[in-house]
Design an enzyme around this catalytic site. Structure first.
Site, mmCIF file in Angstrom:
data_model
loop_
_atom_site.group_PDB
_atom_site.id
_atom_site.type_symbol
_atom_site.label_atom_id
_atom_site.label_comp_id
_atom_site.label_asym_id
_atom_site.label_seq_id
_atom_site.Cartn_x
_atom_site.Cartn_y
_atom_site.Cartn_z
ATOM 1 N N PHE A 140 -24.959 11.814 122.559
ATOM 2 C CA PHE A 140 -26.089 11.049 123.100
ATOM 3 C C PHE A 140 -26.986 11.992 123.884
ATOM 4 C CE2 PHE A 140 -28.348 8.368 126.112
ATOM 5 C CZ PHE A 140 -28.886 7.431 125.244
ATOM 6 N N ASP A 225 -26.199 19.995 126.815
ATOM 7 C CA ASP A 225 -26.751 18.829 127.488
ATOM 8 C C ASP A 225 -25.754 18.429 128.577
ATOM 9 O OD1 ASP A 225 -27.335 16.283 128.342
ATOM 10 O OD2 ASP A 225 -27.791 15.490 126.364
ATOM 11 N N LYS A 254 -29.790 12.964 135.828
ATOM 12 C CA LYS A 254 -28.908 12.022 136.527
ATOM 13 C C LYS A 254 -28.680 12.419 137.991
ATOM 14 C CE LYS A 254 -26.597 9.950 132.515
ATOM 15 N NZ LYS A 254 -26.896 8.528 132.592
HETATM 16 C C1 LIG Z 1 -25.597 13.445 127.909
HETATM 17 C C2 LIG Z 1 -26.849 12.654 128.111
HETATM 18 N N1 LIG Z 1 -28.014 13.182 127.705
HETATM 19 C C3 LIG Z 1 -29.186 12.534 127.887
HETATM 20 C C4 LIG Z 1 -29.218 11.295 128.455
HETATM 21 C C5 LIG Z 1 -30.533 10.584 128.609
HETATM 22 O O1 LIG Z 1 -30.920 10.604 129.930
HETATM 23 P P1 LIG Z 1 -32.093 9.599 130.420
HETATM 24 O O2 LIG Z 1 -31.556 8.224 130.233
HETATM 25 O O3 LIG Z 1 -32.304 9.983 131.853
HETATM 26 O O4 LIG Z 1 -33.264 9.868 129.563
HETATM 27 C C6 LIG Z 1 -28.027 10.698 128.892
HETATM 28 C C7 LIG Z 1 -28.038 9.370 129.494
HETATM 29 O O5 LIG Z 1 -27.051 8.670 129.556
HETATM 30 C C8 LIG Z 1 -26.814 11.397 128.710
HETATM 31 O O6 LIG Z 1 -25.649 10.888 129.105
#
Ligand SMILES: Cc1ncc(COP(=O)(O)O)c(C=O)c1O
Length: 405
Positions: A140, A225, A254
């Protein structure tokens, strides 16, 4: 006339785009790891705003930073730089492999920047066909069109027309699968060192080392990520520091703002040279308000006390879950690192996570799922031990009630 009616959960169904299914209660106040709803009912927070509230709700140092900067300078746009952004960039550089920072407002935007940078670097420094991105099933990376396309959950990317091209997905932790698809046309391999939304699955050490080697062999960039796994969640500032594998680009969000929207993409001097003025941007990214809160959060999280406390709390949670499982036998396994923990339901309870979470909320506990068969724990990194214990008692009661209803 909606404006003068009291807000309730029903209001959500009337006025909001129907993309979420929020819980039945509306939180109105939070302090540390406790939250109160409109009716004054108290909850213990094991969800932490989905791994955002690393220091709990309304941490005094973050509130102070918000107030101080809030009375000084909120926003200047990218036409001007500002002191908090430069300070936060230096702090991130000091604490990681990175030499260059780009600030944005969400995890998806940081990833969008990372993928664009990887493509740009490969096209300008290597050759125009070097555009393949290798990503992983269940990954994700956010909800912009590029990030859902790189993400490994097709349901999020379908139904929106033609997707960005040249993205290949293979099974996570499967080095042979990466070896099969990687070639000199690959610009990047993108992964979460611990897949969060996809099921709280840590990468194996061999896998990360192997992917690093394959990237080097094919001059592809390795992008981590760390939007969810970063900022102390695993007991190190970033999860890559556990593995001893350095990425070329890292994204963080986050917990970086402890609840205030901010994200960053970190990279090296060499890779950063692929971008020039005007190549990418954002109006709000790196605004002074967000960055001063980010500085305050980083200063507290990146200390031995906070980071060492993560492992201790991990052990307390796992121990409590194991004891609970001896009674109820509903979990197949516990996985994750630090305070990113997944409790995987046994096959006979598959698909039931949401139902359990409803019972959990009724018992005064905020908890998450990852998919429909895993309960996910992402509490504050500084949650008090007695709050963990109390939360576990509530979880125990909720599971008992759920099993006996
Ligand atoms: C690993 C990871 N990358 C990207 C995101 C996306 O972040 P945002 O919701 O702040 O766009 C999330 C959100 O849960 C995530 O867990």
């Amino acid at each position: 006339m909606l404006e003068n009616t009291a807000n309730s959960r029903n209001t959500y169904d009337q006025v909001m785009l129907p993309i979420y299914a929020p819980a039945d209660f509306i939180p109105v106040k939070g302090q540390g790891s406790r939250v109160w709803d409109q009716q004054g009912k108290e909850y213990i927070d094991f969800a932490g705003g989905i791994a955002v509230l690393a220091l709990g709700h309304c941490h005094p140092a973050l509130v102070a930073a918000l107030k101080q900067q809030g009375e000084k300078l909120w926003h200047v746009s990218n036409v001007f730089t500002n002191e908090p952004a430069l300070t936060l960039a230096k702090k991130l550089i000091d604490a990681t492999f990175a030499q260059r920072v780009f600030f944005a407002n969400s995890g998806a935007e940081a990833n969008e920047a990372a993928f664009k940078l990887a493509r740009r670097y490969a096209i300008t420094r290597h050759h125009p066909h070097k555009t393949k991105i290798i990503a992983f099933h269940h990954a994700f990376h956010g909800r912009t069109f590029f990030t859902v396309s790189v993400g490994g959950q097709p349901k999020y990317a379908e139904g929106f027309g033609p997707k960005p091209a040249d993205i290949v997905h293979v099974p996570f932790n499967d080095l042979d699968a990466v070896r099969t698809v990687i070639d000199d046309d690959t610009c990047a391999v993108v992964l979460e060192p611990i897949q969060g939304e996809g099921g709280v699955t840590p990468a194996t050490t061999e896998f990360l080392h192997g992917v690093r080697k394959l990237c080097d062999k094919h001059q592809a960039l390795l992008i981590f990520d760390e939007v969810q796994s970063g900022m102390g969640r695993t007991g190190r500032l970033y999860a890559y520091q556990h593995y001893g594998v350095q990425p070329d680009i890292l994204t963080t969000a986050k917990a970086l703002g402890g609840g205030f929207p901010i994200s960053a993409m970190l990279t090296t001097d060499t890779i950063a040279t692929a971008m020039e003025t005007g190549a990418h941007g954002t109006t709000y990214g790196g605004n002074p308000l967000a960055c001063s809160i980010g500085c305050a959060a980083l200063d507290i999280i990146n200390t031995p006390e906070v980071l060492a406390g993560v492992e201790k709390r991990h052990d307390i949670i796992i121990h409590a879950l194991e004891k609970m499982n001896q009674k109820y036998g509903i979990f197949h396994e516990f996985r994750g690192k630090g305070l990113l923990i997944g409790a995987v339901l046994k096959v006979e309870y598959q698909g039931k996570a949401r139902e359990i979470l409803q019972q959990v909320a009724e018992h005064g506990l905020m908890l998450l799922s990852a998919g429909d068969s895993i309960l996910r724990f992402t509490p504050s990194l500084i949650i008090a031990e007695n709050e963990i214990t109390e939360g576990m008692v509530r979880l125990d009661m909720a599971i008992s009630r759920w099993l006996n209803q």
